[in-house]
Scaffold this motif. Structure first.
Motif, short mmCIF file in Angstrom:
data_model
loop_
_atom_site.label_atom_id
_atom_site.label_comp_id
_atom_site.label_asym_id
_atom_site.label_seq_id
_atom_site.Cartn_x
_atom_site.Cartn_y
_atom_site.Cartn_z
N ASN A 134 -10.30 -3.97 3.70
CA ASN A 134 -9.77 -4.72 4.83
C ASN A 134 -10.03 -3.92 6.10
O ASN A 134 -9.71 -2.73 6.17
N PHE A 140 -14.52 3.86 -4.69
CA PHE A 140 -14.92 3.45 -6.04
C PHE A 140 -13.69 3.20 -6.89
O PHE A 140 -13.58 3.64 -8.02
N GLY A 141 -12.74 2.47 -6.31
CA GLY A 141 -11.52 2.10 -7.04
C GLY A 141 -11.66 0.70 -7.60
O GLY A 141 -12.72 0.29 -8.06
N ASN A 142 -10.56 -0.03 -7.54
CA ASN A 142 -10.53 -1.38 -8.10
C ASN A 142 -11.65 -2.25 -7.53
O ASN A 142 -12.44 -2.84 -8.26
N VAL A 143 -11.73 -2.32 -6.21
CA VAL A 143 -12.68 -3.24 -5.57
C VAL A 143 -14.11 -2.70 -5.65
O VAL A 143 -15.02 -3.38 -6.13
N THR A 200 -11.08 -9.26 -7.07
CA THR A 200 -11.54 -8.96 -5.71
C THR A 200 -13.01 -8.54 -5.75
O THR A 200 -13.83 -9.03 -4.98
N ALA A 223 -13.06 1.05 0.84
CA ALA A 223 -12.04 2.11 0.82
C ALA A 223 -10.91 1.73 1.80
O ALA A 223 -10.01 0.98 1.43
N ASP A 238 -16.19 8.47 -2.40
CA ASP A 238 -14.74 8.25 -2.44
C ASP A 238 -14.06 9.47 -1.83
O ASP A 238 -14.72 10.29 -1.17
N HIS A 239 -12.74 9.59 -2.00
CA HIS A 239 -12.04 10.68 -1.31
C HIS A 239 -12.40 12.04 -1.91
O HIS A 239 -12.07 13.07 -1.34
N ARG A 272 0.84 -1.20 0.00
CA ARG A 272 0.00 0.00 0.00
C ARG A 272 0.88 1.25 0.00
O ARG A 272 1.83 1.34 0.78
N ASP A 297 -2.27 -3.10 -3.73
CA ASP A 297 -3.28 -2.72 -2.74
C ASP A 297 -3.60 -1.25 -3.03
O ASP A 297 -3.44 -0.81 -4.18
P1 NAD Z 1 -8.04 1.76 -4.90
O1 NAD Z 1 -6.88 2.64 -4.65
O2 NAD Z 1 -8.29 1.25 -6.28
O3 NAD Z 1 -9.39 2.49 -4.40
C1 NAD Z 1 -9.51 3.03 -3.13
C2 NAD Z 1 -10.78 3.85 -3.09
O4 NAD Z 1 -10.99 4.35 -1.75
C3 NAD Z 1 -10.75 5.07 -4.01
O5 NAD Z 1 -12.01 5.20 -4.65
C4 NAD Z 1 -10.53 6.22 -3.01
O6 NAD Z 1 -11.05 7.45 -3.49
C5 NAD Z 1 -11.32 5.72 -1.84
N1 NAD Z 1 -10.98 6.42 -0.60
C6 NAD Z 1 -9.74 6.69 -0.11
N2 NAD Z 1 -9.85 7.39 1.03
C7 NAD Z 1 -11.16 7.55 1.27
C8 NAD Z 1 -11.91 8.20 2.29
N3 NAD Z 1 -11.30 8.81 3.31
N4 NAD Z 1 -13.27 8.18 2.21
C9 NAD Z 1 -13.89 7.57 1.19
N5 NAD Z 1 -13.24 6.95 0.19
C10 NAD Z 1 -11.89 6.94 0.23
O7 NAD Z 1 -7.89 0.56 -3.86
P2 NAD Z 1 -8.54 -0.90 -3.93
O8 NAD Z 1 -7.52 -1.82 -4.48
O9 NAD Z 1 -9.89 -0.81 -4.51
O10 NAD Z 1 -8.64 -1.22 -2.35
C11 NAD Z 1 -9.74 -0.80 -1.56
C12 NAD Z 1 -9.79 -1.64 -0.31
O11 NAD Z 1 -9.91 -3.02 -0.67
C13 NAD Z 1 -8.56 -1.57 0.59
O12 NAD Z 1 -8.97 -1.74 1.95
C14 NAD Z 1 -7.75 -2.79 0.18
O13 NAD Z 1 -6.88 -3.24 1.21
C15 NAD Z 1 -8.87 -3.77 -0.05
N6 NAD Z 1 -8.50 -4.90 -0.91
C16 NAD Z 1 -8.04 -4.72 -2.18
C17 NAD Z 1 -7.73 -5.82 -2.96
C18 NAD Z 1 -7.31 -5.70 -4.39
O14 NAD Z 1 -7.15 -6.74 -5.06
N7 NAD Z 1 -7.13 -4.51 -4.92
C19 NAD Z 1 -7.85 -7.10 -2.44
C20 NAD Z 1 -8.34 -7.27 -1.14
C21 NAD Z 1 -8.66 -6.14 -0.39
#
Ligand code: NAD
Length: 435
Positions: A336, A238-241, A209, A313, A261-262, A93, A165
């Protein structure tokens, strides 16, 4: 008389101060979760201390030259929580709020998650305390490469395999793979997963995921008698997951009524055009400014009328302060650690079903496992095959956990911990203590 103190005077189970629960944020939350599961571990509870101490913590200084000629130092971590069932596995991360407590908790949840879906890995996690959005592409590459070199002491295809991550992606994995390969003298595709497909990545990994979140979410909804078609879904992150899960729910006929999102919080009673929103996020970096949706205050998100809530998020988002406002019947933890133990209790008392992170978001590491297997054999599978295997593993894991929850009349989180911690500690017991 000898002045050497007797070893029996040494307290047996006093944790080092930096591992104690009270002021430890996410790690403290994890320790409370372990305490809740301990009564269900039978004779294996003898080994439970092993879950409360990460096996290995590496803190590294990551100095790089910035584009303007100054030198910047970043704080990096790699934590291997438990390696009893196989090599470490877990993401990296990049975020300005990354702390040791957070990385420790995330590494421990990876141990639990990998055991819950029964992939042959221990748990690990890494991170750099940095806001990557403030770096140029060249600075980001230099930081990633230096960090990879620094943690190169303990990672490797059979030792510990990082993955993306928050704020890391296929490009970062490509730089990590290249750096490790340069340092070791041969191309080691299996040192990281989540790589671009042209570099030994797996088809289906980007969406894995979110697809896992959707798959187990549908299973849980069935048990609640909740129909997906027409169900109102709220997604935080609203990212990857979150983006993928939101799209799959919308494809299945649900209405994504709220997203946060942020950059902002949006609401649209009729349901959003999710692919258009994903394209907007791709172009602008966030949901803010998406046409047609109502803008809400940040705190209003938790109280929106919805049936399914997907926190996707960061951790500790659902707390004792906002749990009461939540209207959903089902919470699927894409992120997580999004729910604190206090909020868990409040929601449980309200009758809200929580599908915990350690099963709900395990789709990513499951396809990472497929990627690693494909890299070792240099034989690559079709996307259909990958998605079918993913769905099978997720459904089987969910069914086993549901059964344990019914048997012991415990939450799905405790049930997942029972299944996973039993597997980890059984492996620990069979391997025995060295020396
Ligand atoms: P990402 O960077 O693609 O997206 C993160 C999202 O969270 C973005 O939309 C961002 O704007 C939003 N965000 C950040 N801070 C915020 C806040 N204060 N308030 C509201 N929204 C906020 O990340 P991701 O890969 O989608 O991961 C998201 C979560 O899923 C994390 O907890 C990560 O550990 C978990 N996760 C990811 C994967 C994976 O394969 N990518 C697998 C398991 C768990």
């Amino acid at each position: 008389m000898s002045s050497v103190p007797s070893t029996s005077a040494v307290p047996q189970h006093v944790l080092p101060s930096y591992l104690q629960a009270d002021h430890l944020g996410p790690w403290g939350n994890y320790l409370k979760q372990v305490d809740r599961v301990t009564p269900y571990l039978g004779h294996l509870s003898r080994w439970v201390e092993t879950l409360k101490r990460p096996k290995r913590i590496l803190i590294v200084d990551v100095p790089i030259e910035m584009d303007n000629g100054t030198i910047a130092h970043f704080e990096g971590y790699r934590v291997q929580h438990n390696l009893s069932r196989g090599p470490g596995k877990g993401g990296v991360r990049f975020h300005q709020d990354v702390t040791l407590s957070e990385v420790m908790a995330l590494s421990a949840w990876m141990s639990v998650k990998n055991a819950a879906v029964n992939v042959p890995y221990g748990g690990a996690k890494g991170g750099i305390r940095v806001d990557p959005k403030k770096l140029s592409r060249a600075e980001l590459e230099r930081m990633t490469r230096r960090y990879t070199s620094e943690i190169g002491l303990i990672i490797g295809p059979t030792k510990d395999i990082p993955a993306p991550d928050v704020n890391t992606n296929g490009q970062i994995m490509a730089w990590m793979m290249d750096t490790y390969s340069m340092n070791t003298g041969s191309t080691a595709t299996g040192v990281v997963t989540g790589k671009p497909v042209d570099l030994g990545g797996s088809l289906g990994r980007n969406e894995a995921t979110g697809r896992g979140v959707f798959t187990v979410g549908v299973e849980a909804a069935q048990h609640l008698g909740l129909k997906i078609e027409g169900a109102r879904v709220a997604v935080q992150g609203f990212g990857n997951v979150g983006g993928t899960a939101g799209r799959l729910f919308a494809d299945a006929g649900a209405r994504v009524v709220a997203v946060q999102d942020h950059t902002g919080t949006l609401y649209q009673e009729a349901g959003m055009d999710v692919p258009a929103l994903q394209a907007h996020v791709q172009q602008t970096g966030g949901v803010a400014g998406f046409a047609g949706a109502e803008v809400l205050a940040h705190e209003a998100f938790w109280g929106v009328p919805c049936d399914i809530l997907i926190p996707a998020a960061l951790e500790s988002q659902i707390t004792a302060d906002n749990a009461d406002q939540i209207q959903a019947r089902l919470i699927i933890e894409g992120a997580n650690g999004p729910t604190t133990p206090e909020a868990d209790d409040i929601l449980h008392d309200k009758g809200v079903l929580i599908l915990p992170d350690v099963i709900a978001n395990a789709g990513g590491v499951t396809v990472s496992y497929f990627e690693w297997v494909q890299d070792f054999s240099s034989f690559f599978w079709s996307e259909e095959e990958i998605n079918a295997r993913l769905v099978r593993i997720m459904k089987e894991a969910f069914a086993g956990i549901w059964q344990v929850a019914q048997e012991h009349q415990v939450s799905l989180r405790t049930a997942t911990f029972i299944v996973a911690c039993t597997r980890i500690l059984h492996a620990r017991e069979m391997r025995g203590l060295y020396p």
